[in-house]
Design an enzyme around this catalytic site. Structure first.
Site, PDB file in Angstrom:
ATOM      1  N   CYS A   1      -2.340 -64.226  14.629  1.00  0.00           N
ATOM      2  CA  CYS A   1      -2.628 -62.822  14.318  1.00  0.00           C
ATOM      3  C   CYS A   1      -3.326 -62.781  12.957  1.00  0.00           C
ATOM      4  CB  CYS A   1      -1.377 -61.949  14.360  1.00  0.00           C
ATOM      5  SG  CYS A   1      -0.196 -62.201  13.019  1.00  0.00           S
TER       6      CYS A   1
ATOM      7  N   ARG B   1       3.130 -60.039  14.140  1.00  0.00           N
ATOM      8  CA  ARG B   1       2.974 -60.311  15.571  1.00  0.00           C
ATOM      9  C   ARG B   1       3.025 -61.784  15.954  1.00  0.00           C
ATOM     10  NH1 ARG B   1      -2.451 -57.314  16.635  1.00  0.00           N
ATOM     11  NH2 ARG B   1      -2.804 -58.271  14.609  1.00  0.00           N
TER      12      ARG B   1
ATOM     13  N   ASP C   1      -0.990 -53.580  16.077  1.00  0.00           N
ATOM     14  CA  ASP C   1      -0.434 -54.170  14.866  1.00  0.00           C
ATOM     15  C   ASP C   1       0.618 -53.231  14.276  1.00  0.00           C
ATOM     16  OD1 ASP C   1       0.089 -55.413  12.457  1.00  0.00           O
ATOM     17  OD2 ASP C   1      -2.015 -55.913  12.099  1.00  0.00           O
TER      18      ASP C   1
END
Length: 157
Positions: free
Chosen positions: A7, A13, A126
């Site tokens: 990420c 994440r 996100d």
């Protein structure tokens, strides 16, 4: 099978995906079949060679599901990683573009977006921006489960 989840900053994440996937691996007693890591396409969460720990709300969301991630610190994806992993799994389209840039392409077709394994072209939003770590967890779990199911019969000790 060596898998790298990727990420932007490696504090939300991708580490969530790393630990969710590893939790699935160990629940099925398949630890010998997989090596799992995570990294960032940026260096924003790394200072002086030292990465920040997993963002506390991401860590708390994992803990709600009985998954612990102590000791994980952000690391940046490197060009050399391409030769050392079988699969690179990004959380969104920007991660995919940045991996192609870092690696100089994808000649061995190792780069995928996580939710593609669940039959979707959606990005994992996100939670750094949305604050919805529960939604990110749900999407990441869905993608990891589909990825795990597709690989569990292919990766042997």
């Amino acid at each position: 099978m060596k898998i790298m989840f990727v990420c932007h900053g490696n504090i939300c994440r991708s580490p969530m995906a790393e630990f969710i996937f590893m939790h699935m691996v160990y629940e099925k007693r398949m630890g010998c079949r997989f090596s799992v890591s995570s990294s960032a396409t940026s260096d924003e969460e790394i200072s002086g060679g030292v990465g920040n720990p997993i963002y506390p709300p991401a860590k708390a969301e994992l803990k709600k599901h009985g998954i612990y991630c102590d000791g994980k610190y952000a690391v940046q994806l490197q060009k050399e990683d391409y030769a050392n992993y079988d699969l690179f799994v990004g959380m969104d389209s920007e991660n995919i573009r940045n991996m192609h840039r870092i690696f100089g392409g994808d000649p061995d077709s190792k780069i995928y977006k996580l939710l593609s394994f669940a039959g979707s072209d959606r990005d994992v939003s996100d939670p750094w921006y949305t604050g919805r770590f529960d939604v990110a967890y749900r999407d990441i779990y869905e993608g990891c489960k589909a990825l795990f199911d597709s690989l569990a019969t292919k990766a042997f000790c």
